[in-house]
Design an enzyme around this catalytic site. Structure first.
Site, PDB file in Angstrom:
ATOM      1  N   GLU A 211     -53.568  -2.800 -49.615  1.00 38.23           N
ATOM      2  CA  GLU A 211     -53.677  -1.441 -49.088  1.00 38.23           C
ATOM      3  C   GLU A 211     -53.009  -1.319 -47.718  1.00 38.23           C
ATOM      4  O   GLU A 211     -52.417  -0.289 -47.400  1.00 38.23           O
ATOM      5  CB  GLU A 211     -55.147  -1.035 -48.988  1.00 38.23           C
ATOM      6  CG  GLU A 211     -55.862  -0.897 -50.329  1.00 38.23           C
ATOM      7  CD  GLU A 211     -56.358  -2.224 -50.876  1.00 38.23           C
ATOM      8  OE1 GLU A 211     -56.944  -2.211 -51.978  1.00 38.23           O
ATOM      9  OE2 GLU A 211     -56.147  -3.273 -50.228  1.00 38.23           O
TER      10      GLU A 211
ATOM     11  N   ARG B  93     -52.777 -15.381 -54.080  1.00 38.38           N
ATOM     12  CA  ARG B  93     -53.023 -14.143 -53.337  1.00 38.38           C
ATOM     13  C   ARG B  93     -53.893 -14.371 -52.109  1.00 38.38           C
ATOM     14  O   ARG B  93     -53.698 -13.735 -51.078  1.00 38.38           O
ATOM     15  CB  ARG B  93     -53.680 -13.104 -54.255  1.00 38.38           C
ATOM     16  CG  ARG B  93     -53.974 -11.785 -53.526  1.00 38.38           C
ATOM     17  CD  ARG B  93     -54.127 -10.638 -54.469  1.00 38.38           C
ATOM     18  NE  ARG B  93     -54.374  -9.389 -53.753  1.00 38.38           N
ATOM     19  CZ  ARG B  93     -53.448  -8.650 -53.179  1.00 38.38           C
ATOM     20  NH1 ARG B  93     -52.184  -9.049 -53.201  1.00 38.38           N
ATOM     21  NH2 ARG B  93     -53.748  -7.522 -52.553  1.00 38.38           N
TER      22      ARG B  93
ATOM     23  N   GLU C 235     -45.014 -12.904 -46.095  1.00 37.86           N
ATOM     24  CA  GLU C 235     -43.654 -13.307 -46.438  1.00 37.86           C
ATOM     25  C   GLU C 235     -43.298 -13.014 -47.890  1.00 37.86           C
ATOM     26  O   GLU C 235     -42.437 -13.664 -48.475  1.00 37.86           O
ATOM     27  CB  GLU C 235     -43.466 -14.803 -46.158  1.00 37.86           C
ATOM     28  CG  GLU C 235     -43.520 -15.157 -44.679  1.00 37.86           C
ATOM     29  CD  GLU C 235     -43.048 -16.578 -44.397  1.00 37.86           C
ATOM     30  OE1 GLU C 235     -42.233 -16.752 -43.477  1.00 37.86           O
ATOM     31  OE2 GLU C 235     -43.497 -17.505 -45.106  1.00 37.86           O
TER      32      GLU C 235
ATOM     33  N   ASN D 234     -49.263  -5.519 -57.248  1.00 37.47           N
ATOM     34  CA  ASN D 234     -48.137  -4.626 -57.025  1.00 37.47           C
ATOM     35  C   ASN D 234     -46.816  -5.260 -57.456  1.00 37.47           C
ATOM     36  O   ASN D 234     -46.396  -6.274 -56.902  1.00 37.47           O
ATOM     37  CB  ASN D 234     -48.107  -4.259 -55.534  1.00 37.47           C
ATOM     38  CG  ASN D 234     -46.924  -3.383 -55.182  1.00 37.47           C
ATOM     39  OD1 ASN D 234     -46.336  -2.740 -56.036  1.00 37.47           O
ATOM     40  ND2 ASN D 234     -46.569  -3.369 -53.908  1.00 37.47           N
TER      41      ASN D 234
ATOM     42  N   ILE E  35     -43.960  -3.465 -57.351  1.00 36.14           N
ATOM     43  CA  ILE E  35     -42.887  -2.697 -56.720  1.00 36.14           C
ATOM     44  C   ILE E  35     -42.182  -3.510 -55.649  1.00 36.14           C
ATOM     45  O   ILE E  35     -40.965  -3.398 -55.459  1.00 36.14           O
ATOM     46  CB  ILE E  35     -43.448  -1.380 -56.147  1.00 36.14           C
ATOM     47  CG1 ILE E  35     -44.073  -0.550 -57.272  1.00 36.14           C
ATOM     48  CG2 ILE E  35     -42.364  -0.579 -55.441  1.00 36.14           C
ATOM     49  CD1 ILE E  35     -44.951   0.583 -56.796  1.00 36.14           C
ATOM     50  N   GLU E  36     -42.924  -4.368 -54.937  1.00 29.55           N
ATOM     51  CA  GLU E  36     -42.314  -5.190 -53.888  1.00 29.55           C
ATOM     52  C   GLU E  36     -41.200  -6.059 -54.450  1.00 29.55           C
ATOM     53  O   GLU E  36     -40.149  -6.217 -53.820  1.00 29.55           O
ATOM     54  CB  GLU E  36     -43.372  -6.075 -53.236  1.00 29.55           C
ATOM     55  CG  GLU E  36     -44.337  -5.364 -52.318  1.00 29.55           C
ATOM     56  CD  GLU E  36     -45.346  -6.329 -51.714  1.00 29.55           C
ATOM     57  OE1 GLU E  36     -45.143  -6.738 -50.550  1.00 29.55           O
ATOM     58  OE2 GLU E  36     -46.320  -6.681 -52.402  1.00 29.55           O
TER      59      GLU E  36
END
Length: 424
Positions: free
Chosen positions: A61, A268, A314, A338, A340-341
């Site tokens: 977030e 993560r 990173e 996610n 999209i990164e």
């Protein structure tokens, strides 16, 4: 009545919540720092505003909020940003992004007890609050409305599964969400589900994650890291969750192609770095830890089977160093992370069957040719092997990834326009 029962339960939960902080701090010491802030005590922090308050619970977030935070800082130069979190890793991410900016101050949001929420609001007196994605606390929302602070749920998402769970509360759920000034949804599907709950003020503003710009320095370092692998392809397994790494390592050991790539494994949660390194070693792989590599001065090829991404902040570097990336949390029913990164730096992605947290983005990426869905870890390795063996297909997926990431931008400006009427 439900909120009253909920509030009374906090009388029991609060001591247990504090004990849980101590318990979690055994692996992550950050949980025992700033405990007073979780009780609404902010005496060591500046109260000098005016404040625009943005709540980003954790790492994802906080990263997603960056385009919005940058836009708010530019649009309201007389204001300061109060950036609140619930996890030490979220706070650490905010520090990495804005630690040098005197107009951004960070703290923890208090626990959801009315007196603690009122203490927080009385101390900072924010002009408006923007809550990222799904972090809906009943007393926080209610008290904020009662004291007259406009509150927005931004980048809001509501999966079909979450909708079914929330709908069980009937009118109480509608009342909770209607205490927001507006719910700014990621997709038309999310907005439709909020309206089905009885929420009145709903707009579709898009997904802020598409507006995240990967840092050029991170991309450049990723390309440097990629060259150190030489002729080997690089498969990333990024943002992996507990329970996934054994599946991935087991399938990676049975790589179906002729030439096994290097595996760039990025858990993560930082408290699991040592655990995952041990898992990989026990599985018989040679492991090189990122923390022991000087990426800016690599003087020898990387020959390890696995490079463990044991660093924070990173991800752009890791994705830029990869030929293709699996996005974690999707092989097991955690809803995915996610994607999209990765697409934003031109890295095609693989997703498992469980993507309810990013359902629309995943389906759009698949339709755009930037993503493949796989059923399990063996299918993941088979798909990666097939793509890496076909340079033309890999190049097409890279181009589709970049196009997909670019087509959906604009959520930041739409969100800014939606909150502007309540801001001076």
């Amino acid at each position: 009545m439900l909120r009253l029962v909920y509030t009374l339960l906090w009388g029991v939960i609060l001591p247990l919540a504090l004990l849980r902080l101590v318990w979690r701090s055994r692996k992550e010491p950050g949980y025992r720092r700033h405990i007073g802030e979780r009780l609404g005590r902010y005496g060591g922090l500046s109260a000098s505003g005016p404040w625009l308050w943005v709540h980003a619970v954790s790492v994802g977030e906080t990263r997603a909020a960056q385009p919005l935070l940058d836009a708010l800082l530019a649009a309201y130069p007389r204001h300061r940003i109060l950036l609140t979190h619930m996890t030490p890793t979220g706070r650490q991410t905010g520090q990495q992004l804005y630690g040098d900016n005197p107009r951004v101050q960070q703290c923890y949001l208090p626990y959801d007890v009315p007196a603690l929420v009122r203490r927080f609001l009385a101390y900072f007196r924010p002009e408006a609050g923007l809550i990222m994605e799904t972090e809906v606390w009943p007393n926080l929302v209610h008290v904020t409305r009662r004291v007259g602070v406009p509150l927005f749920l931004v980048n809001a998402r509501l999966s079909p599964r979450s909708y079914r769970r929330t709908a069980r509360f009937g009118g109480a759920a509608a009342s909770l969400y209607n205490d927001f000034t507006a719910v700014l949804a990621q997709t038309a599907g999310d907005a439709e589900r909020y309206r089905a709950l009885g929420v009145k003020a709903v707009q579709v503003t898009g997904n802020l994650k598409f507006d995240m710009q990967p840092p050029e320095a991170g991309i450049a370092r990723g390309h440097t890291l990629r060259r150190a692998f030489g002729a080997r392809h690089v498969l990333a397994a990024a943002s992996t969750r507990e329970g996934e790494e054994p599946l991935i390592l087991d399938a990676f050991a049975r790589w179906p192609g002729a030439a096994r790539p290097a595996l760039l494994l990025v858990p993560r949660h930082p408290q699991r770095f040592d655990e995952v390194a041990a898992l990989a070693t026990r599985a018989g792989f040679s492991v090189q830890r990122r923390s022991q590599l000087d990426v800016d001065a690599l003087d020898a090829p990387i020959t390890a089977d696995i490079v463990l991404g044991d660093s924070m902040g990173e991800m752009a570097m890791y994705y830029a160093a990869s030929d293709i990336a699996y996005i974690g949390g999707s092989l097991i029913p955690l809803g995915g992370q996610n994607l999209i990164e990765a697409c934003a730096v031109g890295t095609p992605v693989l997703m498992g069957p469980h993507t309810f947290n990013f359902a629309q983005a995943t389906e759009d990426a698949i339709a755009a040719g930037a993503c493949l869905r796989v059923a399990d870890a063996d299918a993941l390795m088979a798909a990666a092997s097939a793509v890496l063996a076909d340079e033309a297909r890999l190049a097409d997926m890279r181009a589709h990834a970049l196009t997909f990431a670019g087509l959906h931008r604009g959520a930041t400006q739409r969100t800014l326009a939606a909150v502007a009427p309540v801001l001076r």
